[in-house]
Scaffold this active site. Structure first.
Site, PDB file in Angstrom:
ATOM      1  CG  HIS A  31      -0.321  -0.004   2.542  1.00 14.89           C
ATOM      2  ND1 HIS A  31      -0.760  -0.750   3.610  1.00 14.89           N
ATOM      3  CD2 HIS A  31       0.759   0.683   3.021  1.00 14.89           C
ATOM      4  CE1 HIS A  31      -0.006  -0.520   4.673  1.00 14.89           C
ATOM      5  NE2 HIS A  31       0.921   0.339   4.337  1.00 14.89           N
TER       6      HIS A  31
ATOM      7  CG  HIS B  31       0.523   4.499   7.599  1.00 15.10           C
ATOM      8  ND1 HIS B  31      -0.516   3.722   7.140  1.00 15.10           N
ATOM      9  CD2 HIS B  31       1.666   3.852   7.245  1.00 15.10           C
ATOM     10  CE1 HIS B  31      -0.021   2.647   6.527  1.00 15.10           C
ATOM     11  NE2 HIS B  31       1.286   2.703   6.584  1.00 15.10           N
TER      12      HIS B  31
ATOM     13  CG  HIS C  19       8.773  -1.419   3.539  1.00 15.99           C
ATOM     14  ND1 HIS C  19       7.861  -2.388   3.913  1.00 15.99           N
ATOM     15  CD2 HIS C  19       8.169  -0.243   3.824  1.00 15.99           C
ATOM     16  CE1 HIS C  19       6.761  -1.816   4.389  1.00 15.99           C
ATOM     17  NE2 HIS C  19       6.919  -0.506   4.360  1.00 15.99           N
TER      18      HIS C  19
ATOM     19  CD  GLU D 153       3.205  -1.286   6.394  1.00 11.10           C
ATOM     20  OE1 GLU D 153       3.038  -0.115   6.715  1.00 11.10           O
ATOM     21  OE2 GLU D 153       3.413  -1.632   5.199  1.00 11.10           O
TER      22      GLU D 153
HETATM   23 FE   FE2 Z   1       2.485   1.316   5.443  1.00  8.80          FE
END
Ligand code: FE2
Length: 287
Positions: free
Chosen positions: A12, A59, A193, A240
């Site tokens: 996303h 977030h 990531h 995530e």
């Molecule tokens: Fe994210």
């Protein structure tokens, strides 16, 4: 009864939203990622889900570090987006289905998941970008949603095992809902990531492949990783993947991977898109 048709996992990253806004889907940098959704569009057109239950992480749009629930569920009629920064245009809203949300909440609390109930909830790019990827274009999205936010931001985070069990509880709740609805389960975020620190830009293709392989056939095997182990292997934001674990848990039937696209990098992230089929288990014959 409601029926779970399958699961979709997707990255996303905010820059995907900017690429959509600028019409860059066929740009050489973006094509390998967006082309992974050609299959998804055909599958969704055939399956025609009525509802999407979306596991994601907020977030800072709806929850911030001062108040951050481990698990939160929307029970609103509508979910708006707002300006998040990142240069992203504000997204259209998603319609809710509060009756189903409350049914899932009842069942989750019954299963001893003490969730935060949100009758007013903003949803950020972790919901709106996957929706825009699945159903591109200006028309209203053709499904109602139940957003379920998992804390992947502020430690301590829930374990992979806990998120798998959360998904299983949600799956059982959906299948006990007395309405003729086809339900898609979505898990967003990842894969490997890390945005900051000495390992900024860290990507681990080998570990991502292992996670995707196990996700379909043996998700329990992934619960051997502690959150610290997982951060080490997948990067600080790679956690995530907890949203993907919950998505997989909600697939209560026979699961088969129908489609996988994996591409490095989008922005500084390993981007993945997966479609998992969920076929009902055969009914046991009465003795
Ligand atoms: Fe994210």
């Amino acid at each position: 009864m409601a029926r779970i048709i399958g699961g979709l996992g997707t990255t996303h990253v905010p820059s995907i939203g900017n690429a959509i806004a600028k019409g860059l889907q066929k740009d050489p940098y973006w094509r390998p990622f967006f082309s992974g959704f050609d299959y998804v569009h055909g599958w969704l057109a055939r399956e025609k889900p009525d509802v999407a239950v979306v596991f994601y992480n907020d977030h800072g749009l709806n929850f911030f570090l001062d108040k951050l629930p481990t698990f939160a569920i929307g029970a609103a009629k509508e979910y708006r987006n707002e300006d998040e920064g990142w240069g992203l245009p504000v997204s259209k809203s998603a319609a809710g289905i509060p009756e189903l949300s409350w049914h899932i909440i009842e069942k989750l609390v019954g299963d001893e998941f003490d969730v935060t109930m949100c009758q007013d909830m903003l949803v950020d790019h972790a919901v709106t970008i996957p929706m825009a990827l699945m159903w591109p274009g200006p028309a209203a999205w053709p499904v109602k949603i139940v957003p379920i936010a998992i804390n992947t931001v502020q430690h301590p985070l829930p374990s992979l095992a806990r998120c798998l069990r959360l998904g299983r509880s949600v799956g059982r709740a959906i299948e006990s809902y007395d309405a003729d609805l086809k339900v898609l389960i979505v898990g967003t975020g990842g894969l490997s990531h890390q945005l900051d620190g000495e390992r900024a830009g860290f990507i681990n293709r080998e570990f991502d492949t292992l996670c995707l392989d196990k996700l379909t056939v043996d998700p329990t095997a992934l619960t051997q990783y502690s959150i610290v182990d997982f951060v080490e292997q997948a990067g600080a934001q790679g956690v995530e993947f907890l949203n993907w674990m919950a998505m997989r848990g909600a697939l209560t039937g026979r699961t088969q991977e129908l489609h996988r696209n994996y591409h490095i990098p989008i922005s500084n992230t390993a981007a993945a898109t997966v479609v998992l089929e969920n076929r009902p288990l055969p009914q046991r014959k009465a003795a």
